[in-house]
Design a protein around this motif. Structure first.
Motif, short mmCIF file in Angstrom:
data_model
loop_
_atom_site.label_atom_id
_atom_site.label_comp_id
_atom_site.label_asym_id
_atom_site.label_seq_id
_atom_site.Cartn_x
_atom_site.Cartn_y
_atom_site.Cartn_z
N TRP A 1 0.84 -1.20 0.00
CA TRP A 1 0.00 0.00 0.00
C TRP A 1 0.87 1.25 0.00
CZ3 TRP A 1 -1.21 -3.63 4.07
CH2 TRP A 1 -0.32 -3.56 5.15
N SER A 2 0.29 2.35 -0.45
CA SER A 2 0.93 3.66 -0.35
C SER A 2 0.35 4.46 0.80
CB SER A 2 0.75 4.44 -1.65
OG SER A 2 1.37 3.77 -2.72
N SER A 3 -0.84 4.05 1.25
CA SER A 3 -1.42 4.62 2.48
C SER A 3 -2.25 3.53 3.13
CB SER A 3 -2.28 5.85 2.18
OG SER A 3 -3.38 5.52 1.34
N TYR A 4 -2.20 3.52 4.46
CA TYR A 4 -2.97 2.55 5.23
C TYR A 4 -3.76 3.32 6.28
CZ TYR A 4 -4.29 -1.30 8.22
OH TYR A 4 -5.03 -2.20 8.96
N SER B 1 -5.19 6.30 7.87
CA SER B 1 -4.84 7.72 7.75
C SER B 1 -3.35 7.93 7.54
CB SER B 1 -5.29 8.46 9.02
OG SER B 1 -4.63 7.93 10.17
N TYR B 2 -2.57 6.86 7.60
CA TYR B 2 -1.11 7.00 7.50
C TYR B 2 -0.70 7.01 6.03
CZ TYR B 2 3.80 6.65 8.74
OH TYR B 2 5.14 6.91 8.90
N GLU B 3 0.04 8.04 5.63
CA GLU B 3 0.52 8.19 4.26
C GLU B 3 1.98 7.75 4.18
OE1 GLU B 3 -1.14 9.21 1.64
OE2 GLU B 3 -2.99 10.02 2.50
N PHE B 4 2.27 6.81 3.29
CA PHE B 4 3.64 6.37 3.09
C PHE B 4 4.30 7.05 1.91
CE2 PHE B 4 1.78 2.99 5.57
CZ PHE B 4 2.80 2.62 6.43
N TRP B 5 3.54 7.84 1.18
CA TRP B 5 4.08 8.46 -0.03
C TRP B 5 4.14 9.96 0.16
CZ3 TRP B 5 6.37 5.09 -2.81
CH2 TRP B 5 6.95 5.49 -4.01
N PRO B 6 5.09 10.65 -0.48
CA PRO B 6 5.22 12.10 -0.28
C PRO B 6 4.01 12.86 -0.81
CG PRO B 6 6.61 11.37 -2.09
CD PRO B 6 6.09 10.13 -1.43
N ARG B 7 3.69 13.91 -0.12
CA ARG B 7 2.61 14.79 -0.56
C ARG B 7 3.17 16.19 -0.76
NH1 ARG B 7 -2.78 13.84 2.86
NH2 ARG B 7 -3.69 14.29 0.83
N GLN B 8 2.77 16.81 -1.83
CA GLN B 8 3.21 18.17 -2.16
C GLN B 8 4.74 18.20 -2.22
OE1 GLN B 8 1.16 20.54 0.75
NE2 GLN B 8 -0.81 20.18 -0.19
N SER C 1 -7.69 5.84 -3.78
CA SER C 1 -6.64 5.11 -4.49
C SER C 1 -6.22 5.80 -5.77
CB SER C 1 -7.11 3.68 -4.79
OG SER C 1 -7.21 2.92 -3.61
N LEU C 2 -7.19 6.29 -6.53
CA LEU C 2 -6.85 6.97 -7.78
C LEU C 2 -6.12 8.28 -7.50
CD1 LEU C 2 -10.00 6.23 -9.96
CD2 LEU C 2 -7.72 5.21 -10.13
N ALA C 3 -6.49 8.95 -6.42
CA ALA C 3 -5.75 10.16 -6.03
C ALA C 3 -4.32 9.80 -5.66
CB ALA C 3 -6.46 10.85 -4.87
N GLN C 4 -4.15 8.66 -4.96
CA GLN C 4 -2.82 8.20 -4.60
C GLN C 4 -2.00 7.87 -5.84
OE1 GLN C 4 -2.27 6.90 -0.80
NE2 GLN C 4 -0.56 8.09 -1.56
N ILE D 1 1.54 9.57 -7.23
CA ILE D 1 2.76 8.84 -7.54
C ILE D 1 3.23 9.15 -8.96
CG2 ILE D 1 3.69 6.51 -7.87
CD1 ILE D 1 1.86 5.62 -5.55
N VAL D 2 2.30 9.24 -9.90
CA VAL D 2 2.65 9.56 -11.28
C VAL D 2 3.25 10.97 -11.36
CG1 VAL D 2 1.69 10.04 -13.56
CG2 VAL D 2 1.02 7.97 -12.33
N GLN D 3 2.68 11.90 -10.60
CA GLN D 3 3.15 13.28 -10.65
C GLN D 3 4.49 13.46 -9.93
OE1 GLN D 3 -0.21 15.32 -8.97
NE2 GLN D 3 -1.33 15.38 -10.92
N ARG D 4 4.72 12.65 -8.88
CA ARG D 4 5.98 12.69 -8.15
C ARG D 4 6.57 11.29 -8.16
NH1 ARG D 4 7.21 16.83 -5.00
NH2 ARG D 4 8.22 15.53 -3.43
N PRO D 5 7.13 10.87 -9.30
CA PRO D 5 7.55 9.47 -9.45
C PRO D 5 8.66 9.10 -8.48
CG PRO D 5 8.34 10.82 -11.27
CD PRO D 5 7.39 11.67 -10.49
N PRO D 6 8.67 7.83 -8.07
CA PRO D 6 9.70 7.36 -7.14
C PRO D 6 11.04 7.20 -7.83
CG PRO D 6 8.33 5.54 -7.86
CD PRO D 6 7.72 6.78 -8.45
#
Length: 323
Positions: free
Chosen positions: A59-62, A64-71, A123-126, A130-135
């Motif tokens: 997962w990228s978020s579980y 309320s916890y976000e594992f992926w960068p925001r902004q 999920s689609l927002a997540q 990820i697409v906008q801020r690729p790993p």
């Protein structure tokens, strides 16, 4: 996460197709953010040494916890993955997992439909994020963390609901960016004896045809809910019913340990047990499982020690405590 028909001489029985790509699932937890640069590098080297080509983030978020960068925030997961540059490892990015998914399965159809709609939006927002801020590593596919069982999706109404959800997810991901329609979307499925092997295989086939989702079929042997003989019946039927491109095998490399009055523990399986499970996959389906569950047990000694965290099941049957 694919498979090939040929293998080096002597490496396996001739009728088994060795995977051309090998994946391992990682359930990221907040505690894993304590990995330092040396720890990340050692983990990456070990994954390569064991011939893994893909890491599937569950997962990228579980909740309320976000594992992926925001902004503008990098986030510890994306920062850590930078240390795997040059290893050749690729990612399958898991999307959002709601904490109450398994509880929602026990609710009414209308409540479950609302739950899935909220999950789809998140999920689609997540995925867009990820697409906008690729790993730092190439994302070669996507994973939907909602595991599909053979009990809660048997009715025609539930199957229509599931078909709608999966189709909306694969269609939404395909429209995120040019070329995204070629990226595979995976979801996992497990069986517990609630439906016959033929019924379950038929459902998986229908969902694949409607949505294009590729199933990661879990053997369930880590939880010991079904015997190896009964498990083989399901695997044989799935291999007969589904085209090879529609599914991959997922081997459970843990053992659920139960003690009265204690929550279950999930310990790494020994190598002999893993070999026996791999042989069952070969004998039942004619090819080897190409995905291992999970990095959390397989690389247990290389990860920060777990603390009590809200831990989801990982095989559907349903372990509630994961490291």
């Amino acid at each position: 996460l694919g498979a090939r028909a040929a293998q080096p001489p002597g490496s396996a029985p001739a009728r088994c197709a060795l995977p051309s790509q090998r994946g391992i699932i990682w359930q990221p937890w907040a505690r894993h953010g304590e990995l330092d640069e040396a720890g990340w590098q050692a983990l990456g080297r070990e994954l390569v040494r064991q011939n893994y080509t893909h890491v599937l983030l569950q997962w990228s978020s579980y909740g309320s916890y976000e594992f992926w960068p925001r902004q503008q925030q990098m986030g510890w997961l994306a920062s850590g993955l930078q240390h795997w540059r040059g290893t050749g490892l690729k990612l399958v990015a898991g999307l959002h997992m709601a904490e109450d998914y398994y509880g929602a399965l026990q609710q009414s159809d209308s409540a479950l439909r609302a739950h899935l709609a909220a999950t789809r939006t998140r999920s689609l927002a997540q995925a867009r994020q990820i697409v906008q801020r690729p790993p730092p590593l190439e994302v070669e596919g996507w994973y939907l963390p909602q595991e599909i069982d053979d009990l809660n999706w048997r009715s025609p109404g539930r199957q229509r609901m599931l078909r709608t959800f999966l189709s909306a997810m694969t269609g939404g991901i395909a429209s995120l960016a040019p070329g995204m329609d070629a990226a595979p979307v995976y979801a996992s499925a497990f069986f517990s004896g609630a439906s016959t092997p033929r019924e379950f295989a038929r459902m998986l086939l229908n969902m694949h045809r409607a949505s294009g989702v590729i199933w990661l079929v879990q053997d369930g042997l880590g939880t010991g809910r079904l015997s190896e003989e009964r498990t083989a019946e399901y695997l044989r039927e799935i291999a007969r019913a589904l085209p090879p491109a529609a599914w991959r095998g997922l081997l459970e490399s843990f053992d659920e340990v139960r003690a009265e009055g204690q929550p279950p523990r999930f310990e790494p399986s020994d190598e002999a047990t893993i070999a026996r499970r791999a042989a069952l996959w070969c004998a039942s389906t004619g090819r080897q499982a190409s995905v291992m569950f999970s990095l959390n047990q397989r690389m247990k000694g290389m990860l920060p020690a777990p603390t009590p965290e809200p831990s989801p099941p990982a095989t559907g049957q349903k372990p509630r405590s994961r490291q």
